[in-house]
Write a protein that holds these residues in place. Structure first.
Motif, PDB file in Angstrom:
ATOM      1  N   VAL A 119       0.838  -1.203   0.000  1.00  0.00           N
ATOM      2  CA  VAL A 119       0.000   0.000   0.000  1.00  0.00           C
ATOM      3  C   VAL A 119       0.872   1.253   0.000  1.00  0.00           C
ATOM      4  N   PHE A 120       1.932   1.254   0.801  1.00  0.00           N
ATOM      5  CA  PHE A 120       2.835   2.394   0.848  1.00  0.00           C
ATOM      6  C   PHE A 120       3.500   2.618  -0.514  1.00  0.00           C
ATOM      7  N   GLU A 122       2.381   1.735  -3.463  1.00  0.00           N
ATOM      8  CA  GLU A 122       1.391   2.228  -4.426  1.00  0.00           C
ATOM      9  C   GLU A 122       1.080   3.703  -4.178  1.00  0.00           C
ATOM     10  N   ALA A 123       0.954   4.097  -2.910  1.00  0.00           N
ATOM     11  CA  ALA A 123       0.705   5.511  -2.602  1.00  0.00           C
ATOM     12  C   ALA A 123       1.872   6.378  -3.030  1.00  0.00           C
ATOM     13  N   ASN A 124       3.089   5.874  -2.881  1.00  0.00           N
ATOM     14  CA  ASN A 124       4.260   6.627  -3.318  1.00  0.00           C
ATOM     15  C   ASN A 124       4.291   6.760  -4.839  1.00  0.00           C
ATOM     16  N   GLY A 127       0.942   8.994  -5.929  1.00  0.00           N
ATOM     17  CA  GLY A 127       0.714  10.284  -5.294  1.00  0.00           C
ATOM     18  C   GLY A 127       1.953  11.094  -5.051  1.00  0.00           C
ATOM     19  N   ALA A 145      -2.840   9.685  -3.344  1.00  0.00           N
ATOM     20  CA  ALA A 145      -2.148   8.815  -2.392  1.00  0.00           C
ATOM     21  C   ALA A 145      -3.106   8.148  -1.427  1.00  0.00           C
ATOM     22  N   SER A 146      -4.255   8.754  -1.178  1.00  0.00           N
ATOM     23  CA  SER A 146      -5.221   8.149  -0.247  1.00  0.00           C
ATOM     24  C   SER A 146      -6.007   7.006  -0.869  1.00  0.00           C
ATOM     25  N   GLN A 147      -6.020   6.913  -2.186  1.00  0.00           N
ATOM     26  CA  GLN A 147      -6.806   5.880  -2.842  1.00  0.00           C
ATOM     27  C   GLN A 147      -6.325   4.460  -2.516  1.00  0.00           C
ATOM     28  N   PRO A 148      -4.991   4.169  -2.516  1.00  0.00           N
ATOM     29  CA  PRO A 148      -4.564   2.811  -2.113  1.00  0.00           C
ATOM     30  C   PRO A 148      -4.965   2.457  -0.692  1.00  0.00           C
ATOM     31  N   PHE A 149      -4.915   3.422   0.229  1.00  0.00           N
ATOM     32  CA  PHE A 149      -5.343   3.158   1.605  1.00  0.00           C
ATOM     33  C   PHE A 149      -6.842   2.871   1.645  1.00  0.00           C
ATOM     34  N   LYS A 150      -7.597   3.601   0.846  1.00  0.00           N
ATOM     35  CA  LYS A 150      -9.039   3.390   0.823  1.00  0.00           C
ATOM     36  C   LYS A 150      -9.371   2.000   0.293  1.00  0.00           C
TER      37      LYS A 150
END
Length: 259
Positions: A119-120, A122-124, A127, A145-150
């Motif tokens: 997830v980190f 992908e956010a990097n 985003g 960047a918040s989309q992978p966490f979501k």
């Protein structure tokens, strides 16, 4: 009361006055024709209707967001499930302070990093890197960047918990992907706590059986004044070591997230 409050605030007031005076001195000493760095500016962005904020304001927002980092760690990652399972495990073993809270927090933190690594990354990728290359604005970078966490939170949230908070918020969404963070976060944490207690219940059963067997043996021998916990503790530790308990626990927690 007021005097005591002023005394406590005096170091902060002195620091604030010092920074203000230094800023004024720099502004007076700056050569004419060389503009200073504006503290707060808001200008139009590249796309119509968007706005761009100055670097100073962006840094201020970033430093403010860092204060919410512990809450984000618990509300948006696997940390909650892991630390609750570790706490229940220590209680099931009958150990009050071993392993210590610092060790459990360290294990939970690094296991969280291991689980959340995709997830980190992908956010990097979607985003942070486009923002560093000035391809997107800061607000767009936060949204990307918040989309992978979501997506991670949606995959771990039960439909019943999500429906509960949607109903409490009195909102309507066409698809789960449209759910806002403010509704998804409590639903995610509720699901994490439920899963953690389910894992903890399974962990408690073998140690509870040992306690019952030891208590029955002591009662049959007439040693009712001896605490069963003192006798069962070595057996529970031996059982946990023989079955390689730490590896089983960490492997189970990682497997519960699909790893």
């Amino acid at each position: 009361m007021i005097v005591a409050t002023l005394k406590r605030m005096s170091p902060f007031l002195i620091l604030l006055m010092g920074l203000t005076c230094a800023q004024l001195a720099l502004a007076q000493d700056a050569p004419s024709g060389i503009p200073g760095i504006p503290a707060v500016t808001v200008g139009p962005g590249e796309t119509e209707g968007s706005q761009e904020y100055s670097v100073t304001l962006q840094i201020l927002a970033l430093m403010t967001a860092l204060t919410f980092l512990p809450a984000m760690l618990m509300m948006m990652t696997s940390f909650t499930r892991i630390i609750v399972v570790f706490a229940i495990l220590r209680q099931a073993l009958g150990l009050q302070a071993t392993p210590s809270n610092q060790i459990l927090l360290g294990l939970a933190l690094f296991l969280t990093i291991f689980i959340m690594k995709p997830v980190f990354e992908e956010a990097n990728r979607v985003g942070l890197q486009p923002y560093l290359q000035e391809e997107v604005t800061s607000l767009e970078a936060v949204e990307l960047a918040s989309q992978p966490f979501k997506n991670f939170m949606l995959a771990q949230t039960r439909e019943s918990d999500l429906a509960l908070f949607i109903r409490m918020a009195d909102e309507q969404y066409d698809t789960p992907e449209d759910v806002s963070f403010w509704v998804l976060m409590p639903a995610f944490v509720t699901s994490e706590l439920k899963t953690a207690f389910q894992i903890g219940f399974i962990l408690f059963i073998p140690f509870l059986i040992i306690d019952m067997v030891v208590a029955s043996v002591l009662m049959a021998m007439g040693m009712m004044m001896l605490s069963p916990i003192i006798i069962s503790l070595p057996f529970k530790i031996m059982l946990f070591v023989l079955v390689d308990g730490w590896a089983l626990i960490m492997g189970t927690l990682a497997a519960s997230y699909g790893l």
